[in-house]
Design a protein around this motif. Structure first.
Motif, mmCIF file in Angstrom:
data_model
loop_
_atom_site.group_PDB
_atom_site.id
_atom_site.type_symbol
_atom_site.label_atom_id
_atom_site.label_comp_id
_atom_site.label_asym_id
_atom_site.label_seq_id
_atom_site.Cartn_x
_atom_site.Cartn_y
_atom_site.Cartn_z
ATOM 1 N N HIS A 27 0.863 -1.176 0.000
ATOM 2 C CA HIS A 27 0.000 0.000 0.000
ATOM 3 C C HIS A 27 0.903 1.231 0.000
ATOM 4 C CE1 HIS A 27 -2.866 2.978 1.657
ATOM 5 N NE2 HIS A 27 -3.787 2.219 1.092
ATOM 6 N N LEU A 28 0.461 2.302 -0.650
ATOM 7 C CA LEU A 28 1.338 3.471 -0.779
ATOM 8 C C LEU A 28 1.736 4.091 0.562
ATOM 9 C CD1 LEU A 28 -0.004 5.259 -3.967
ATOM 10 C CD2 LEU A 28 2.347 4.516 -3.582
ATOM 11 N N SER A 29 0.881 3.966 1.561
ATOM 12 C CA SER A 29 1.267 4.538 2.850
ATOM 13 C C SER A 29 2.457 3.772 3.435
ATOM 14 C CB SER A 29 0.084 4.528 3.817
ATOM 15 O OG SER A 29 -0.337 3.206 4.056
ATOM 16 N N LEU A 30 2.574 2.490 3.095
ATOM 17 C CA LEU A 30 3.737 1.715 3.533
ATOM 18 C C LEU A 30 4.974 2.143 2.737
ATOM 19 C CD1 LEU A 30 4.670 -0.761 5.321
ATOM 20 C CD2 LEU A 30 4.403 -2.127 3.263
ATOM 21 N N VAL A 31 4.777 2.337 1.454
ATOM 22 C CA VAL A 31 5.877 2.808 0.603
ATOM 23 C C VAL A 31 6.415 4.141 1.123
ATOM 24 C CG1 VAL A 31 6.503 3.615 -1.700
ATOM 25 C CG2 VAL A 31 4.998 1.634 -1.447
ATOM 26 N N HIS A 32 5.504 5.009 1.547
ATOM 27 C CA HIS A 32 5.934 6.320 2.052
ATOM 28 C C HIS A 32 6.792 6.189 3.300
ATOM 29 C CE1 HIS A 32 2.311 8.418 -0.095
ATOM 30 N NE2 HIS A 32 3.284 8.105 -0.912
ATOM 31 N N ARG A 33 6.517 5.154 4.080
ATOM 32 C CA ARG A 33 7.282 4.998 5.320
ATOM 33 C C ARG A 33 8.645 4.348 5.072
ATOM 34 N NH1 ARG A 33 3.884 1.694 8.931
ATOM 35 N NH2 ARG A 33 2.380 1.472 7.225
ATOM 36 N N TYR A 34 8.712 3.497 4.027
ATOM 37 C CA TYR A 34 9.970 2.793 3.735
ATOM 38 C C TYR A 34 10.332 2.941 2.251
ATOM 39 C CZ TYR A 34 8.751 0.755 8.212
ATOM 40 O OH TYR A 34 8.419 0.588 9.527
ATOM 41 N N LYS A 53 9.816 6.568 7.825
ATOM 42 C CA LYS A 53 9.771 7.985 7.565
ATOM 43 C C LYS A 53 8.390 8.489 7.950
ATOM 44 C CE LYS A 53 10.084 10.698 3.597
ATOM 45 N NZ LYS A 53 10.132 10.658 2.148
ATOM 46 N N LYS A 54 8.380 9.671 8.535
ATOM 47 C CA LYS A 54 7.094 10.220 8.919
ATOM 48 C C LYS A 54 6.590 11.122 7.787
ATOM 49 C CE LYS A 54 4.601 11.768 12.903
ATOM 50 N NZ LYS A 54 3.432 11.531 12.056
ATOM 51 N N VAL A 55 5.435 10.819 7.284
ATOM 52 C CA VAL A 55 4.892 11.598 6.177
ATOM 53 C C VAL A 55 3.642 12.330 6.633
ATOM 54 C CG1 VAL A 55 3.987 11.507 3.822
ATOM 55 C CG2 VAL A 55 5.769 9.910 4.524
ATOM 56 N N ASN A 94 7.530 12.011 -2.310
ATOM 57 C CA ASN A 94 6.833 10.748 -2.044
ATOM 58 C C ASN A 94 6.298 10.100 -3.314
ATOM 59 O OD1 ASN A 94 6.827 10.839 0.993
ATOM 60 N ND2 ASN A 94 5.853 12.798 0.527
ATOM 61 N N ALA A 95 6.201 8.789 -3.252
ATOM 62 C CA ALA A 95 5.730 8.038 -4.417
ATOM 63 C C ALA A 95 4.250 8.305 -4.661
ATOM 64 C CB ALA A 95 5.949 6.554 -4.193
ATOM 65 N N CYS A 96 3.827 8.159 -5.923
ATOM 66 C CA CYS A 96 2.424 8.410 -6.244
ATOM 67 C C CYS A 96 1.728 7.171 -6.792
ATOM 68 C CB CYS A 96 2.287 9.563 -7.232
ATOM 69 S SG CYS A 96 3.124 9.310 -8.794
ATOM 70 N N MET A 97 2.487 6.108 -7.047
ATOM 71 C CA MET A 97 1.847 4.923 -7.600
ATOM 72 C C MET A 97 2.685 3.682 -7.329
ATOM 73 S SD MET A 97 0.955 4.183 -11.583
ATOM 74 C CE MET A 97 1.087 2.489 -12.044
#
Ligand SMILES: [Zn+2]
Lengths: 190, 191
Positions: free
Chosen positions: A78-85, B13-15, A151-154
């Protein structure tokens, strides 16, 4: 894949044996998550599986979506996971002009990646090596970042290998994927 | 954690996500609610706002697009904004005109169930709400089909007042005026 808003189906607990299997599969597909896997899916905590339309399932930890999967295909983050790692997944970059198409759910075309603002592996413009040196093959799960954005978008499955993209410079780059603002992004798992 | 080579950031990372459109604020410009997004960011994350909405950033963004692409993007975002505005207006109107009905229904002599209708108009997942009712009031609670189409939540027991209070307290998006308790007339005799 998730162009429309989605209503969630049944939520069920993942059996601990299945949970071990998922963890192993995640590590096999994304070995760079190894140092973080315990904080992403702690062994002692219960994963849930939420059914979505069209035979898609989402694995969640509490109300946090982690990975989704169509039938028994590969597990996509899921993109929220991608955003974290962010650096734990193979990634490419599209130019600024392609962003609004991606965010409206259009199929990502190769020129969005091969143009000046785009980035493929081994890109001479990519000085810090953010996009790696290894060419990616069709069928691989890849995260898409965007020119000028952090941040990634897709995230999606490559339809064409990156080496071929560089040669032909046209055609569809991705199968339908999961993008910012789509039904999966907006899913209410609370 | 020690920092590693070039990617110095420690994970996770905190977003920050936009409180209006839910995307990372750097992507707000592509949605239909840019104005509201910008206001939100200015209020909640002024440092980020300064960076993202500076003249410099805006010019830089434009310079990477051809003139023709700029025009298309401009037109596109206007369309999106109009669409988002009308959707929002429609949703608001719908909310204003929607009622949540809490109905006391007599099943047998002195046995009651409470039927709750209309929560879905406020964006609630009624299956989930039914579950919450069950937990909160320690009773049976389920979603049932309504003869005329649609669904309602049926809670075992005479709980109209408690449910009223709970709904008004829990779901702040539902104005108190839009929640109404009524008593179902006897089924027999055709109401
Ligand atoms: Zn926004």
């Amino acid at each position: 894949m998730f162009k429309k808003d989605i209503t969630t189906g049944a939520k069920s607990k993942v059996k601990s044996s299945a949970q071990r299997g998922i963890r192993a599969k995640v590590l096999e597909e994304y070995p760079r998550l190894e140092p973080y896997i315990e904080e992403i899916m702690p062994k002692k905590e219960q994963l849930d599986l939420v059914k979505l339309p069209d035979r898609v399932s989402v694995y969640t930890l509490g109300s946090t979506p982690l990975f989704f999967q169509h039938m028994d295909d590969e597990l996509l983050p899921h993109l929220s996971l991608v955003h974290r790692y962010p650096s734990c997944f193979p990634r490419l970059r599209i130019d600024r002009g392609a962003i609004r198409f991606v965010l409206s759910g259009a199929t990502l075309m190769v020129p969005g990646l091969t143009s000046l603002g785009g980035r493929l592996p081994n890109d001479p413009e990519d000085e810090e090596g953010r996009y790696g040196e290894e060419e990616l093959d069709a069928g691989e799960v890849v995260v898409i970042e965007a020119e000028g954005k952090e941040n990634a978008c897709m995230v999606g499955v490559l339809k064409m290998g990156t080496a071929e993209m560089k040669k032909v410079k046209k055609g569809q780059a991705f199968e339908a994927g999961h993008y910012l603002g789509d039904g999966l992004w907006g899913l209410n798992l609370g | 954690m020690t920092e590693v080579a070039s990617s110095a950031e420690g994970f996770p990372k905190k977003v920050t996500y936009c409180g209006v459109c839910s995307l990372p604020p750097e992507y707000c410009e592509f949605g239909g609610t840019v104005k509201k997004c910008e206001e939100w960011l200015k209020q909640h994350h002024p440092d980020m706002h300064e960076k993202l909405y500076s003249q410099e950033t805006i010019e830089q963004n434009l310079s990477t697009l051809s003139l023709e692409a700029q025009k298309r993007a401009e037109k596109d975002s206007q369309k999106k904004a109009a669409k988002a505005a009308s959707a929002e207006a429609k949703a608001q109107e719908q909310r204003a005109n929607s009622k949540v009905l809490i109905k006391r229904v007599e099943r047998n002599k002195r046995k009651y169930v409470t039927a709750v209708q209309g929560l879905e108009a406020f964006g609630l997942d009624i299956k989930k709400v039914a579950k919450d009712f069950g937990k909160k009031f320690a009773t049976g609670s389920s979603v049932t089909k309504v003869p005329g189409g649609g669904e309602e939540i049926t809670v075992q027991g005479d709980l109209s007042d408690d449910i009223y209070e709970y709904v008004v307290e829990t779901y702040k998006d539902i104005p108190e005026d839009n929640v109404e308790c009524i008593e179902d007339k006897k089924k027999k005799g055709g109401g």
